[in-house]
Motif scaffolding. Structure first.
Motif, mmCIF file in Angstrom:
data_model
loop_
_atom_site.group_PDB
_atom_site.id
_atom_site.type_symbol
_atom_site.label_atom_id
_atom_site.label_comp_id
_atom_site.label_asym_id
_atom_site.label_seq_id
_atom_site.Cartn_x
_atom_site.Cartn_y
_atom_site.Cartn_z
ATOM 1 N N ARG A 177 22.154 1.760 4.490
ATOM 2 C CA ARG A 177 20.796 1.982 4.996
ATOM 3 C C ARG A 177 20.151 0.658 5.398
ATOM 4 N N GLU A 178 19.244 0.750 6.355
ATOM 5 C CA GLU A 178 18.560 -0.438 6.850
ATOM 6 C C GLU A 178 17.466 -0.900 5.891
ATOM 7 N N GLU A 179 16.779 0.037 5.215
ATOM 8 C CA GLU A 179 15.629 -0.323 4.382
ATOM 9 C C GLU A 179 15.994 -1.249 3.217
ATOM 10 N N PRO A 180 17.057 -0.957 2.427
ATOM 11 C CA PRO A 180 17.393 -1.876 1.332
ATOM 12 C C PRO A 180 17.736 -3.283 1.816
ATOM 13 N N LEU A 181 18.466 -3.386 2.928
ATOM 14 C CA LEU A 181 18.831 -4.706 3.449
ATOM 15 C C LEU A 181 17.601 -5.451 3.945
ATOM 16 N N ARG A 182 16.707 -4.751 4.628
ATOM 17 C CA ARG A 182 15.495 -5.401 5.131
ATOM 18 C C ARG A 182 14.651 -5.929 3.975
ATOM 19 N N ALA A 183 14.507 -5.127 2.911
ATOM 20 C CA ALA A 183 13.717 -5.572 1.762
ATOM 21 C C ALA A 183 14.379 -6.769 1.072
ATOM 22 N N ALA A 184 15.710 -6.693 0.863
ATOM 23 C CA ALA A 184 16.412 -7.786 0.186
ATOM 24 C C ALA A 184 16.349 -9.086 0.978
ATOM 25 N N SER A 185 16.198 -8.989 2.299
ATOM 26 C CA SER A 185 16.099 -10.196 3.122
ATOM 27 C C SER A 185 14.672 -10.724 3.205
ATOM 28 N N VAL A 227 0.825 -1.202 0.000
ATOM 29 C CA VAL A 227 0.000 0.000 0.000
ATOM 30 C C VAL A 227 0.865 1.260 0.000
ATOM 31 N N GLY A 228 2.149 1.113 -0.306
ATOM 32 C CA GLY A 228 3.033 2.263 -0.371
ATOM 33 C C GLY A 228 2.981 2.913 -1.736
ATOM 34 N N SER A 229 3.853 3.884 -1.949
ATOM 35 C CA SER A 229 3.889 4.605 -3.225
ATOM 36 C C SER A 229 5.069 4.189 -4.087
ATOM 37 N N THR A 230 6.242 3.952 -3.472
ATOM 38 C CA THR A 230 7.458 3.627 -4.221
ATOM 39 C C THR A 230 8.000 2.287 -3.755
ATOM 40 N N PRO A 231 8.170 1.316 -4.640
ATOM 41 C CA PRO A 231 8.701 0.008 -4.222
ATOM 42 C C PRO A 231 10.180 0.108 -3.886
ATOM 43 N N PRO A 232 10.698 -0.727 -2.984
ATOM 44 C CA PRO A 232 12.139 -0.721 -2.693
ATOM 45 C C PRO A 232 12.931 -1.220 -3.884
ATOM 46 N N PHE A 233 14.211 -0.837 -3.945
ATOM 47 C CA PHE A 233 15.067 -1.256 -5.048
ATOM 48 C C PHE A 233 15.178 -2.780 -5.062
ATOM 49 N N GLY A 234 14.986 -3.373 -6.236
ATOM 50 C CA GLY A 234 14.992 -4.820 -6.368
ATOM 51 C C GLY A 234 13.604 -5.404 -6.580
ATOM 52 N N TYR A 235 12.572 -4.528 -6.526
ATOM 53 C CA TYR A 235 11.192 -5.020 -6.594
ATOM 54 C C TYR A 235 10.352 -4.129 -7.499
ATOM 55 N N ASP A 236 9.271 -4.737 -8.044
ATOM 56 C CA ASP A 236 8.259 -4.034 -8.813
ATOM 57 C C ASP A 236 6.903 -4.240 -8.149
ATOM 58 N N VAL A 237 5.967 -3.335 -8.442
ATOM 59 C CA VAL A 237 4.601 -3.470 -7.955
ATOM 60 C C VAL A 237 3.781 -4.152 -9.039
ATOM 61 N N ALA A 238 3.070 -5.224 -8.682
ATOM 62 C CA ALA A 238 2.261 -5.985 -9.632
ATOM 63 C C ALA A 238 0.909 -6.295 -9.007
ATOM 64 N N ALA A 239 -0.059 -6.571 -9.868
ATOM 65 C CA ALA A 239 -1.383 -6.942 -9.385
ATOM 66 C C ALA A 239 -1.319 -8.286 -8.671
ATOM 67 N N PRO A 275 12.313 -12.926 -0.951
ATOM 68 C CA PRO A 275 13.674 -12.455 -0.608
ATOM 69 C C PRO A 275 14.627 -12.547 -1.796
ATOM 70 N N ILE A 276 15.606 -11.659 -1.806
ATOM 71 C CA ILE A 276 16.697 -11.705 -2.789
ATOM 72 C C ILE A 276 17.924 -12.378 -2.180
ATOM 73 N N LEU A 277 18.150 -12.186 -0.869
ATOM 74 C CA LEU A 277 19.269 -12.789 -0.148
ATOM 75 C C LEU A 277 18.721 -13.782 0.868
ATOM 76 N N ASP A 278 19.487 -14.849 1.142
ATOM 77 C CA ASP A 278 19.055 -15.775 2.183
ATOM 78 C C ASP A 278 19.449 -15.232 3.561
ATOM 79 N N THR A 279 19.076 -15.976 4.606
ATOM 80 C CA THR A 279 19.275 -15.488 5.970
ATOM 81 C C THR A 279 20.747 -15.263 6.284
ATOM 82 N N ALA A 280 21.614 -16.196 5.885
ATOM 83 C CA ALA A 280 23.049 -16.069 6.176
ATOM 84 C C ALA A 280 23.652 -14.870 5.449
#
Length: 532
Positions: free
Chosen positions: A236-244, A160-172, A258-263
């Motif tokens: 920044r914390e936001e890109p890492l949180r989104a990638a995880s 429900v945001g306006s801008t997706p984080p880097f690494g992601y797109d908004v889709a239906a 996720p783009i990265l695994d937990t480790a």
């Protein structure tokens, strides 16, 4: 004949937003018709009509409303008429400011649906009250909207945001209504490349930036990456949180692909913590394993150098000064990177594979109180050399020496001081290392680094181990090569007497460097026991 009452001059205003047109059916034409009817019922003179279509009432500056105010400022307008208070403004401050602007030109506001006329005392009071109510209603609408978005994010996992984080797109969404975040394949490759090169390899941000731009991996809202933007983004914390695999909206955690695994995410977070604490990884320049570790006979650090088809070498910067320059280091010769690297790696492999040798060396250091005692002695010597340097400089200046002559006269003392300061920094690193190696986790990581390096000759694997062992290498001098007799060339093959002889592969220019290799024996012993 009785006098006639002068007619009031009126301008009218209407506004609708897109949402209201669709949901309530309130049209501009309907508002205009009703306003003209109210004007005629007052027997007033209608001067002009202004309108704003599809414009929110939140903003106090709108094209139609601005034209109306310009008309009022020109004079000759008695009344401004609109249907409701929220046609003019949705905030109390905005409404009262509008009324004050009209009063400045002796003009009043009439709202036909609310029965408001600011030309009367009751209407003046009502305008303030209705403005407060309009602002309250707007806040209620915003609260209901925000509540709906929170519910959609919490219970349905919708974006429900306006801008997706880097690494992601908004889709239906595949099922139901709303939007979802999906992985953008190109941007995800950029995220993984940043993680691998910046976090794991420890490459400089400038290098990673060049690689990203060369691969056409662009950031979300810019044409190219810069070293500054890359460092800021990675910290920044936001890109890492989104990638995880986690998107955060007003404190609500929404799972995303996720783009990265937990480790990998944990490694990135550890890297962020270290950088914020000022713990930067050692910078490896190019393919030169011993850059910053190997020192030339003059005591200065060597530089890696490769020219044309020549073999990579460790060189002294001052060796390449003009021959007539007195500061040129004529006794610092180039040394083959391959030969020096192999000699150093063989030496350390021998020590790490033989704990008894390390025990003897460590015992010698501990018996002498090193490195603590060594550090104290060097501190005293540094203070003494600084005093000598200051006294000598004062005396020489009094004798008339200036500029290059003064620098040349002080050079021996200056070189001695630089050597002692390097020893002090080495002892400080060793003291910190001994403390850190008492931590089981730190020791485990050092052991893993050693195990990986011992079965490889990779610069990326050996460089961290050399740093942990606080390796220091000095070229103390040069020996003539026994294979070529110091000529640098091999003899002709039997029957061949013409052409140019082949270069000797066992040396460079007929000289082999005499190496003095020092490592932290106590730290190496702790690692060696675990490796064995």
């Amino acid at each position: 004949m009785s006098g006639q009452t002068e007619k009031l001059s009126v301008v009218t205003y209407s506004r609708v937003s897109t949402a209201e047109q669709v949901e309530k059916g309130t049209s501009l034409e309907d508002q205009r018709r009703r306003l003209l009817s109210a004007t005629h019922s007052r027997a007033a003179c209608h001067l002009a009509h202004y309108q704003d279509a599809g414009v929110s009432g939140v903003s106090d500056s709108r094209p139609g409303l601005d034209e109306l105010l310009n008309h009022v400022r020109g004079g000759g307008v008695d009344l401004v008429m609109a249907t409701k208070i929220d046609r003019v403004s949705r905030s109390a401050v905005g409404l009262l400011k509008f009324v004050e602007n009209l009063r400045e030109f002796e003009c009043h506001l009439v709202l036909i649906d609310e029965g408001l006329d600011t030309s009367t005392p009751a209407g003046d009071l009502t305008s303030g009250v209705l403005g407060v109510i309009g602002g309250w209603e707007r806040r209620r609408i915003a609260e209901r909207t925000q509540s709906g978005r929170l519910t959609a994010a919490r219970e349905e996992g919708r974006f429900v945001g306006s801008t997706p984080p880097f690494g992601y797109d908004v889709a239906a969404a595949t099922a139901g209504k709303g939007k979802r975040l999906v992985v953008n394949a190109d941007q995800a490759r950029a995220v993984r490349m940043i993680y691998r090169r910046l976090v794991i390899d420890g490459a400089p941000a400038v290098t990673v930036t060049d690689e990203l731009n060369a691969a056409s991996m662009r950031p979300a809202r810019s044409r190219i990456w810069t070293s500054i933007s890359l460092r800021r983004w990675a910290l920044r914390e936001e890109p890492l949180r989104a990638a995880s695999g986690l998107w955060l909206f007003s404190g609500i955690e929404v799972p995303i692909p996720p783009i990265l695994d937990t480790a990998e995410a944990r490694q990135w977070r550890d890297w962020q913590t270290g950088r914020r604490a000022g713990l930067r990884p050692p910078r490896v320049r190019g393919p030169y394993l011993l850059s910053g570790i190997l020192h030339m006979p003059c005591g200065r650090g060597s530089m890696g150098r490769t020219t044309g088809s020549q073999r990579p070498t460790y060189s002294c910067r001052e060796h390449y000064l003009p021959i007539a320059d007195p500061a040129r280091h004529a006794d610092c010769f180039n040394s083959s990177c391959e030969l020096v690297d192999n000699a150093v790696l063989s030496h350390i492999r021998n020590f790490l594979g033989n704990p008894k040798l390390l025990e003897e060396a460590a015992w010698q250091h501990l018996r002498g109180g090193e490195p603590k005692n060594s550090h104290e002695k060097n501190e005293q010597q540094r203070a003494q050399l600084r005093d000598e340097l200051e006294t000598e400089s004062t005396d020489l200046r009094r004798a008339g020496l200036r500029g290059a002559a003064l620098a040349a006269a002080l050079m021996p003392l200056q070189r001695h001081l630089e050597s002692v300061e390097r020893d002090i920094k080495r002892d400080q690193r060793r003291l910190r290392s001994h403390t850190r190696l008492q931590d089981a986790n730190v020791l485990d990581r050092a052991v893993i680094q050693a195990q990986n390096a011992l079965v490889s000759s990779s610069t990326e694997l050996w460089r961290p181990l050399l740093e942990v062992l606080h390796t220091s290498i000095l070229i103390a001098g040069y020996d003539l090569c026994s294979s070529c007799g110091g000529s640098g060339y091999l003899g002709f093959e039997p029957g061949r007497r013409r052409g140019w002889p082949a270069n000797c592969r066992d040396c460079l220019g007929g000289r082999n460097p005499e190496l003095q290799i020092e490592i932290d024996d106590i730290g190496a012993l702790a690692i060696s026991r675990r490796v064995s």
